[in-house]
Design a protein around this motif. Structure first.
Motif, PDB file in Angstrom:
ATOM      1  N   GLU A  54      44.205  42.825  33.478  1.00 63.57           N
ATOM      2  CA  GLU A  54      44.103  43.133  34.712  1.00 63.57           C
ATOM      3  C   GLU A  54      43.126  44.677  34.101  1.00 63.57           C
ATOM      4  OE1 GLU A  54      44.259  42.085  37.525  1.00 63.57           O
ATOM      5  OE2 GLU A  54      45.892  40.516  36.651  1.00 63.57           O
ATOM      6  N   CYS A  57      39.854  43.630  33.597  1.00 63.17           N
ATOM      7  CA  CYS A  57      38.935  43.030  34.609  1.00 63.17           C
ATOM      8  C   CYS A  57      38.926  44.137  35.847  1.00 63.17           C
ATOM      9  CB  CYS A  57      39.819  42.394  35.795  1.00 63.17           C
ATOM     10  SG  CYS A  57      40.377  40.019  34.595  1.00 63.17           S
ATOM     11  N   ALA A  58      39.628  44.817  36.032  1.00 67.63           N
ATOM     12  CA  ALA A  58      39.163  45.925  37.342  1.00 67.63           C
ATOM     13  C   ALA A  58      37.804  46.729  36.712  1.00 67.63           C
ATOM     14  CB  ALA A  58      40.612  46.750  37.175  1.00 67.63           C
ATOM     15  N   HIS A  83      37.942  43.350  44.781  1.00 73.27           N
ATOM     16  CA  HIS A  83      39.127  42.576  43.663  1.00 73.27           C
ATOM     17  C   HIS A  83      38.964  43.871  43.326  1.00 73.27           C
ATOM     18  CE1 HIS A  83      37.457  38.807  44.726  1.00 73.27           C
ATOM     19  NE2 HIS A  83      38.861  38.989  45.649  1.00 73.27           N
ATOM     20  N   GLU A  87      43.124  44.376  40.946  1.00 73.62           N
ATOM     21  CA  GLU A  87      43.460  44.450  39.429  1.00 73.62           C
ATOM     22  C   GLU A  87      44.022  45.995  39.350  1.00 73.62           C
ATOM     23  OE1 GLU A  87      43.543  41.574  38.889  1.00 73.62           O
ATOM     24  OE2 GLU A  87      41.508  40.500  39.351  1.00 73.62           O
ATOM     25  N   HIS A  90      47.678  45.297  40.306  1.00 78.42           N
ATOM     26  CA  HIS A  90      48.401  44.114  39.090  1.00 78.42           C
ATOM     27  C   HIS A  90      48.731  45.548  37.978  1.00 78.42           C
ATOM     28  CE1 HIS A  90      46.494  41.636  41.380  1.00 78.42           C
ATOM     29  NE2 HIS A  90      47.058  41.450  41.995  1.00 78.42           N
ATOM     30  N   GLU A 137      39.001  35.103  36.145  1.00 73.07           N
ATOM     31  CA  GLU A 137      40.490  34.605  37.442  1.00 73.07           C
ATOM     32  C   GLU A 137      40.891  33.604  36.508  1.00 73.07           C
ATOM     33  OE1 GLU A 137      41.768  36.664  38.555  1.00 73.07           O
ATOM     34  OE2 GLU A 137      39.522  38.142  39.979  1.00 73.07           O
ATOM     35  N   ALA A 140      42.480  34.605  34.335  1.00 73.06           N
ATOM     36  CA  ALA A 140      44.696  34.999  34.383  1.00 73.06           C
ATOM     37  C   ALA A 140      45.390  33.928  34.701  1.00 73.06           C
ATOM     38  CB  ALA A 140      43.991  36.264  35.525  1.00 73.06           C
ATOM     39  N   GLU A 169      45.373  36.406  42.271  1.00 76.00           N
ATOM     40  CA  GLU A 169      44.466  35.495  40.806  1.00 76.00           C
ATOM     41  C   GLU A 169      43.847  34.237  41.202  1.00 76.00           C
ATOM     42  OE1 GLU A 169      43.186  38.117  39.857  1.00 76.00           O
ATOM     43  OE2 GLU A 169      44.680  39.158  38.430  1.00 76.00           O
ATOM     44  N   HIS A 172      41.233  35.384  43.945  1.00 72.80           N
ATOM     45  CA  HIS A 172      40.336  35.956  43.918  1.00 72.80           C
ATOM     46  C   HIS A 172      38.916  34.511  42.947  1.00 72.80           C
ATOM     47  CE1 HIS A 172      42.374  40.255  42.688  1.00 72.80           C
ATOM     48  NE2 HIS A 172      41.952  39.878  44.210  1.00 72.80           N
TER      49      HIS A 172
END
Length: 181
Positions: A54, A57-58, A83, A87, A90, A137, A140, A169, A172
């Protein structure tokens, strides 16, 4: 006629309230009661990998937000920023759950990319950014699916949290797929 719930309860006997109260007084296990069935160490390890994923991804979404150029890309940039924020949310939820399980969330920047299931991306063109985000995504989603399967019914709280995160996700991924079309 008894309801099915009453029948099920009578098949297992009454709930032992005195035992529940006694076990709850043992505060060494923190928020998790003595009846917890999950493999705590394994679940914490999986959650720390999810936390790293996460965070990567962020960071990837934020990089894409800041580096995407052109007025035509403003709506895509807004999607990247939204998004990134989700993330981060999350990651926060996962870190809180790790602490509830008496674990330590691993935010070590030196090892985040090694522990992440998704990869960081340095694309400079918008289509490449979208493609990289869609791939991440999908990674994930599959990682969460496998974690959920592995946890099964041993830790319903973690399982439900992962299901909720996986649903976002999937949204996303759908968003990124729509942007590619």
């Amino acid at each position: 006629m008894k309801s099915s719930n009453a029948t099920a309860a009578s098949n297992h006997g009454p709930i032992d309230v005195a035992a529940i109260r006694s076990a709850a007084r043992n505060l060494d296990s923190g928020a998790v009661p003595s009846g917890y069935q999950g493999n705590r160490e394994e679940i914490i390890e999986m959650l720390n990998a999810a936390l790293a994923t996460e965070l990567v991804c962020a960071l990837r979404y934020k990089r894409h937000y800041y580096t995407a150029t052109g007025l035509v890309n403003e709506p895509i940039k807004a999607e990247f920023l939204q998004h990134a924020q989700e993330e981060e949310d999350h990651a926060g939820r996962i870190a809180e759950r790790i602490v509830q399980l008496n674990g330590d969330p691993d935010f070590n920047p030196a090892t985040i990319t090694d522990r992440s299931h998704a990869e960081y991306d340095e694309c400079s063109d918008i289509k490449g950014m979208i493609r990289a985000n869609l791939i991440a995504e999908r990674v994930a989603i599959e990682s969460y699916r496998q974690m959920i399967e592995r946890i099964g019914d041993t830790d319903p709280t973690t399982k439900h949290m992962l299901i909720d995160i996986m649903a976002v996700e999937e949204e996303h991924a759908d968003d990124m797929k729509d942007l590619l079309d």
